[in-house]
Design a protein around this motif. Structure first.
Motif: not given
Length: 243
Positions: A177-178, A180-181, A184-185, A188, A224, A228, A231, A233
């Motif tokens: 998950l982190h 992906e964050f 795609e952010d 970051s 991180r 995540f 924000k 998510y």
């Protein structure tokens, strides 16, 4: 051999080797759990899985037992199975445990590593760096785990390294998950060589620095993942938040 017999041999269904059915189910379900295609808390019905894979319930049961050993599937009171929940409320406790294990493993690896261990760690680090690509989060989390397990093997302590491995297994979905964050952010960025300092400390056999780098690495993951969550998510599935 007659042409009829030859044709029959060609068209007859190929039998799976013993145990390969369970391996196939395990591999597919493990990937789907780690990538959250099978969300935390989802019930896994043996009959439905057997129908899906066109196999009997025996290899399904064997695969679920293996996934349970990985901490990815849990049994329920009514003898069914479900994907293990992500208990976000316990994240601080998880980080505490990971920090202790990671510091100890890296200190021991710096003290006890062999030349062969160094080669294995360097190879795993390069494999991780090659895996860092958008939309390739499972490959990234698998390569990251392989890198840390290589360090665990270099620690020469099977008790500590096994505990460390189980923590890495348990945290892999959060890592996915982190990643992906992060990837795609647009604000970051992932440092492709973030393992290099730790690797170098182990190569130099600097136990104090290796332990410090391990602690900083854990804190980086913690920060991180908290970022995540902050924000927004959040997941479209249920998460256990009870203490």
């Amino acid at each position: 051999m007659s042409s009829v017999h030859a044709k029959d041999k060609e068209t007859a269904p190929r039998k799976l080797a013993k145990g390969s059915g369970a391996q196939q189910i395990y591999t597919v379900l493990r990937r789907e759990i780690l990538t959250l295609e099978l969300p935390p808390g989802k019930f896994l019905d043996e009959s439905q899985l057997a129908e899906r894979f066109n196999l009997s319930r025996s290899p399904v049961r064997e695969a679920l037992i293996r996934l349970s050993g990985d901490g990815l599937v849990i049994g329920t009171s009514n003898r069914t199975n479900q994907v293990a929940p992500l208990d976000i409320a316990q994240f601080p406790k998880y980080i505490e445990s990971l920090d202790v294990a990671q510091r100890m493993v890296c200190r021991l690896a710096a003290q006890l590593r062999s030349d062969a261990d160094v080669e294995m760690i360097l190879a795993a680090q390069k494999a991780y760096e090659k895996s860092v690509k958008p939309k390739n989060y499972l490959a990234m989390s698998e390569a990251n785990k392989a890198y840390h397990n290589a360090i665990g093997q270099a620690s020469k302590n099977p008790y500590v390294s096994d505990f460390y491995r189980r923590l890495l297994d348990e945290g892999q979905r959060m890592l996915h998950l982190h990643y992906e964050f992060i990837m795609e952010d647009e604000h970051s960025k992932l440092n492709h060589s973030e393992h290099s300092g730790l690797t170098q400390a182990i190569i130099d056999q600097d136990a104090d620095l290796a332990e410090q780098m391990a602690h900083e690495h854990t804190e980086l993951f913690r920060d991180r993942f908290i970022n995540f969550l902050q924000k927004g998510y959040l997941f479209n599935f249920s998460i256990n938040v009870n203490r």
